[in-house]
Design a protein around this motif. Structure first.
Motif, PDB file in Angstrom:
ATOM      1  N   ASP A 134     -19.165 -43.022  20.161  1.00 39.62           N
ATOM      2  CA  ASP A 134     -18.082 -42.268  19.434  1.00 39.62           C
ATOM      3  C   ASP A 134     -18.415 -41.005  19.074  1.00 39.62           C
ATOM      4  OD1 ASP A 134     -17.528 -44.985  19.323  1.00 39.62           O
ATOM      5  OD2 ASP A 134     -16.820 -45.006  17.355  1.00 39.62           O
ATOM      6  N   ASP A 135     -19.680 -40.639  18.315  1.00 37.39           N
ATOM      7  CA  ASP A 135     -20.039 -39.286  17.811  1.00 37.39           C
ATOM      8  C   ASP A 135     -21.383 -39.444  17.539  1.00 37.39           C
ATOM      9  OD1 ASP A 135     -20.384 -39.692  14.753  1.00 37.39           O
ATOM     10  OD2 ASP A 135     -18.444 -40.413  15.280  1.00 37.39           O
ATOM     11  N   TYR A 136     -22.160 -38.081  17.685  1.00 39.20           N
ATOM     12  CA  TYR A 136     -23.549 -37.898  17.194  1.00 39.20           C
ATOM     13  C   TYR A 136     -23.797 -36.973  16.503  1.00 39.20           C
ATOM     14  CZ  TYR A 136     -23.933 -36.135  22.017  1.00 39.20           C
ATOM     15  OH  TYR A 136     -23.814 -35.483  22.809  1.00 39.20           O
ATOM     16  N   PRO A 406     -36.447 -30.372   7.571  1.00 37.22           N
ATOM     17  CA  PRO A 406     -35.992 -30.496   6.110  1.00 37.22           C
ATOM     18  C   PRO A 406     -34.876 -31.647   6.284  1.00 37.22           C
ATOM     19  CG  PRO A 406     -35.002 -28.540   7.327  1.00 37.22           C
ATOM     20  CD  PRO A 406     -35.853 -29.000   8.287  1.00 37.22           C
ATOM     21  N   GLU A 407     -34.515 -32.189   7.367  1.00 33.87           N
ATOM     22  CA  GLU A 407     -33.532 -33.372   7.390  1.00 33.87           C
ATOM     23  C   GLU A 407     -34.326 -34.553   8.036  1.00 33.87           C
ATOM     24  OE1 GLU A 407     -31.238 -35.843   7.501  1.00 33.87           O
ATOM     25  OE2 GLU A 407     -30.052 -34.006   7.037  1.00 33.87           O
ATOM     26  N   ARG A 408     -34.456 -35.547   7.118  1.00 34.94           N
ATOM     27  CA  ARG A 408     -35.345 -36.671   7.241  1.00 34.94           C
ATOM     28  C   ARG A 408     -34.420 -37.717   8.210  1.00 34.94           C
ATOM     29  NH1 ARG A 408     -39.753 -36.875   8.702  1.00 34.94           N
ATOM     30  NH2 ARG A 408     -39.888 -39.007   8.308  1.00 34.94           N
ATOM     31  N   GLU A 409     -33.303 -37.881   7.978  1.00 31.95           N
ATOM     32  CA  GLU A 409     -32.576 -38.884   8.757  1.00 31.95           C
ATOM     33  C   GLU A 409     -32.473 -38.322  10.261  1.00 31.95           C
ATOM     34  OE1 GLU A 409     -30.784 -41.559   6.626  1.00 31.95           O
ATOM     35  OE2 GLU A 409     -32.030 -40.878   5.390  1.00 31.95           O
ATOM     36  N   CYS A 410     -32.031 -37.378  10.669  1.00 33.26           N
ATOM     37  CA  CYS A 410     -31.938 -36.625  11.800  1.00 33.26           C
ATOM     38  C   CYS A 410     -30.964 -36.966  12.728  1.00 33.26           C
ATOM     39  CB  CYS A 410     -33.453 -36.810  12.399  1.00 33.26           C
ATOM     40  SG  CYS A 410     -33.751 -38.296  13.215  1.00 33.26           S
ATOM     41  N   TRP A 411     -30.949 -38.489  13.239  1.00 31.47           N
ATOM     42  CA  TRP A 411     -29.961 -38.989  14.009  1.00 31.47           C
ATOM     43  C   TRP A 411     -28.897 -39.554  13.407  1.00 31.47           C
ATOM     44  CZ3 TRP A 411     -28.795 -37.752  18.865  1.00 31.47           C
ATOM     45  CH2 TRP A 411     -29.797 -37.432  19.622  1.00 31.47           C
ATOM     46  N   TYR A 412     -27.442 -39.348  13.380  1.00 33.62           N
ATOM     47  CA  TYR A 412     -26.449 -39.802  12.964  1.00 33.62           C
ATOM     48  C   TYR A 412     -25.475 -40.203  14.096  1.00 33.62           C
ATOM     49  CZ  TYR A 412     -27.979 -37.976   8.300  1.00 33.62           C
ATOM     50  OH  TYR A 412     -28.674 -37.528   7.261  1.00 33.62           O
ATOM     51  N   ILE A 413     -25.328 -41.636  14.530  1.00 32.03           N
ATOM     52  CA  ILE A 413     -24.789 -42.015  15.382  1.00 32.03           C
ATOM     53  C   ILE A 413     -23.692 -43.066  15.077  1.00 32.03           C
ATOM     54  CG2 ILE A 413     -25.107 -43.270  17.599  1.00 32.03           C
ATOM     55  CD1 ILE A 413     -28.007 -42.265  18.140  1.00 32.03           C
ATOM     56  N   ASN A 414     -22.557 -42.436  15.652  1.00 34.77           N
ATOM     57  CA  ASN A 414     -21.320 -43.403  15.462  1.00 34.77           C
ATOM     58  C   ASN A 414     -21.111 -43.591  13.793  1.00 34.77           C
ATOM     59  OD1 ASN A 414     -21.211 -43.258  18.234  1.00 34.77           O
ATOM     60  ND2 ASN A 414     -21.190 -45.801  18.498  1.00 34.77           N
ATOM     61  N   MET A 415     -21.025 -42.566  13.341  1.00 34.16           N
ATOM     62  CA  MET A 415     -21.106 -42.749  11.689  1.00 34.16           C
ATOM     63  C   MET A 415     -19.957 -41.517  11.156  1.00 34.16           C
ATOM     64  SD  MET A 415     -24.910 -42.994  10.344  1.00 34.16           S
ATOM     65  CE  MET A 415     -24.282 -43.660   8.726  1.00 34.16           C
ATOM     66  N   GLY A 416     -19.211 -40.931  12.123  1.00 35.09           N
ATOM     67  CA  GLY A 416     -18.212 -39.761  11.694  1.00 35.09           C
ATOM     68  C   GLY A 416     -18.759 -38.690  11.214  1.00 35.09           C
ATOM     69  N   ALA A 417     -20.183 -38.295  11.483  1.00 33.68           N
ATOM     70  CA  ALA A 417     -20.802 -37.220  10.961  1.00 33.68           C
ATOM     71  C   ALA A 417     -20.168 -35.995  11.535  1.00 33.68           C
ATOM     72  CB  ALA A 417     -22.343 -37.348  11.202  1.00 33.68           C
ATOM     73  N   VAL A 418     -19.683 -35.998  12.362  1.00 31.29           N
ATOM     74  CA  VAL A 418     -18.941 -34.860  13.024  1.00 31.29           C
ATOM     75  C   VAL A 418     -17.429 -35.219  13.629  1.00 31.29           C
ATOM     76  CG1 VAL A 418     -20.862 -33.496  13.753  1.00 31.29           C
ATOM     77  CG2 VAL A 418     -20.034 -35.106  15.352  1.00 31.29           C
ATOM     78  N   ASP A 419     -16.413 -34.503  13.464  1.00 30.91           N
ATOM     79  CA  ASP A 419     -15.197 -34.709  14.237  1.00 30.91           C
ATOM     80  C   ASP A 419     -14.901 -33.536  15.098  1.00 30.91           C
ATOM     81  OD1 ASP A 419     -14.532 -32.582  12.606  1.00 30.91           O
ATOM     82  OD2 ASP A 419     -13.524 -33.937  10.874  1.00 30.91           O
ATOM     83  N   ARG A 420     -13.571 -33.583  15.728  1.00 34.85           N
ATOM     84  CA  ARG A 420     -13.226 -32.507  16.793  1.00 34.85           C
ATOM     85  C   ARG A 420     -13.476 -31.137  16.282  1.00 34.85           C
ATOM     86  NH1 ARG A 420      -8.465 -35.410  17.178  1.00 34.85           N
ATOM     87  NH2 ARG A 420      -7.227 -33.442  16.513  1.00 34.85           N
ATOM     88  N   ALA A 421     -12.892 -30.978  14.897  1.00 38.12           N
ATOM     89  CA  ALA A 421     -12.854 -29.663  14.180  1.00 38.12           C
ATOM     90  C   ALA A 421     -14.268 -28.951  14.347  1.00 38.12           C
ATOM     91  CB  ALA A 421     -12.267 -29.879  12.946  1.00 38.12           C
ATOM     92  N   PHE A 422     -15.416 -29.953  14.610  1.00 36.05           N
ATOM     93  CA  PHE A 422     -16.674 -29.338  14.526  1.00 36.05           C
ATOM     94  C   PHE A 422     -16.889 -28.347  15.884  1.00 36.05           C
ATOM     95  CE2 PHE A 422     -21.317 -29.654  15.133  1.00 36.05           C
ATOM     96  CZ  PHE A 422     -21.882 -29.192  13.945  1.00 36.05           C
TER      97      PHE A 422
END
Length: 437
Positions: A134-136, A406-422
């Motif tokens: 989906d997204d990452y 500074p970002e510990r989580e790093c990977w956001y996969i299939n969580m809607g973290a980004v959309d088309r507008a990005f």
């Protein structure tokens, strides 16, 4: 997983491959290693036939391996459900180059070595792979460029840190609405969107970003733009740039995540299937810098025996990738996780050119102390990636997440973290001009 449907494993001669080479690929691997072994340059002969030539070069030049038992890798349940629901309606087009009837999940879960189209089907399974659908968004990662060598001290010749490695799929979505297809696909024909950047270091490149669109139309090449801070302008790139490494880097966009050029622009041959070593359940995240090869890889790390499909990809010189530096790419595809743990590329003289290795972790979160990026099931995360020019010994090792981030989580996969507008040129320029997230 659907692996149980693979049936009796055997290999065939395709495209005039010699019978001797076939036998070497089709026989079960007579493993020269066992769990508990530790591989160094001194005993590297034990893995010569269990890795690609490019990976073997790395072991000879200092990358060490801890051999561990093989683990089973399951697909994310939504991806598995989509495969069971839709795969029966998928087929190759009349010219055997693209997929017809694809909705979501894996297009070809039944892999038969006797199928004349087996190589193409393996590659399309790689296009719609289960690692993400989906997204990452990978936030903050860094890369070191070094010259490798056995017991060579770490000496950084270039360093880069980037804010995002992000993508959005319009087709084959399984976890985040809209499902299974973004309505924008019918209007634009875009399969996926990708953004890399902005660069946060070095300072003279701060703000530089790259944006790329992939289309379903076989005749429509990728659209690629870059924003360079120094020039302060948006520039449309020739498609051939995606297969070319530039500057103090050994990476090119077509190999950021395995084999990733436009699928229809290559011819494929199936070489066989074989038990080989790979890292699919890494011990470390963030990865650790290898102290015995000058920092060109992640080591020591856990390697285990995996069942691999081996496919060659050769560019069709009559199409847009006619300027590709590589005459051939050999893809080593893990038959459970459907991601290539490594690939080798060959130059136009037919000599080994670059090796790309990807270290993956199999867990329910990208880092042990994650607070947000936590899943109800295990999935694969790429935690390290290295590109090695075996002709010059130059290598670029990327840490995903960065060693210091500074970002510990790093990977956001299939969580809607980004959309088309990005993923628009306007958004890229705005983000790049600010020079931060």
């Amino acid at each position: 997983m659907v692996l149980g449907t693979l049936g009796i494993r055997k290999s065939i001669v395709v495209g005039g491959i010699a019978l001797l080479a076939l036998a070497a690929l089709s026989l079960p691997g007579e493993a020269g290693v066992k769990p508990g072994d530790f591989i160094t340059p001194e005993n590297s002969a034990q893995v010569r036939d269990l890795v690609s030539p490019g990976v073997f070069y790395r072991v000879q030049h200092g990358m060490t391996m801890k051999i561990v038992p093989t683990v089973r890798v399951d697909w994310p349940p939504p991806y598995k459900d989509a495969t069971e629901k839709y795969s029966s309606q998928v087929e190759l087009s009349k010219d055997h180059r693209t997929v017809v009837g694809y909705v979501a999940g894996q297009p070809f879960p039944l892999i038969d070595a006797n199928d004349p189209d087996v190589a193409t089907k393996v590659v399309w399974n790689n296009v719609f792979r289960p690692i993400q659908s989906d997204d990452y968004d990978l936030r903050y990662f860094d890369c070191d460029t070094v010259y490798s060598g056995y017991n060579k001290p770490f000496f950084e010749i270039a360093y880069g840190q980037l804010g995002h490695y992000a993508g959005y799929d319009l087709v084959g979505r399984t976890e985040v609405e809209p499902l299974p297809t973004d309505p924008d696909f019918k209007r634009t024909n875009r399969l996926w969107l990708f953004l890399l950047g902005p660069e946060l270091a070095p300072q003279d490149a701060r703000g530089t970003s790259l944006l790329r669109y992939r289309y379903a139309d076989p005749a429509h090449g990728d659209d690629t733009w870059t924003w360079t801070t120094g020039a302060r302008r948006l520039r449309r790139l020739n498609e051939s740039i995606n297969s070319s490494a530039t500057g103090a880097q050994t990476w090119d966009p077509d190999h950021y995540s395995g084999f990733n050029p436009k699928t229809e622009q290559y011819n494929y041959k199936f070489l066989g299937e074989k038990e080989m070593l790979a890292t699919v359940d890494a011990e470390h995240s963030p990865e650790i810098r290898c102290a015995t090869d000058g920092g060109a890889s992640a080591c020591p790390e856990r390697w285990q025996m995996r069942h691999m499909y081996i496919v060659t990809a050769e560019p069709r010189r009559s199409v847009n990738n006619s300027e590709a530096l590589d005459s051939k790419t050999v893809i080593y595809m893990d038959s459970e996780m459907w991601f290539e743990p490594y690939i080798d590329t060959y130059d136009r003289r037919g000599e080994l050119f670059r090796n790309h290795v990807y270290w993956l972790a199999y867990r329910d979160r990208p880092v042990p102390d994650a607070k947000v990026a936590i899943y109800p099931f295990k999935r694969e995360f790429v935690v390290g990636a290295s590109s090695q020019d075996v002709q010059s010994s130059e290598a670029t090792m990327c840490y995903l997440p960065g060693i210091e981030t500074p970002e510990r989580e790093c990977w956001y996969i299939n969580m809607g973290a980004v959309d088309r507008a990005f993923f628009t040129t306007e958004a890229m320029v705005k983000m790049s001009e600010v020079g931060h997230m």
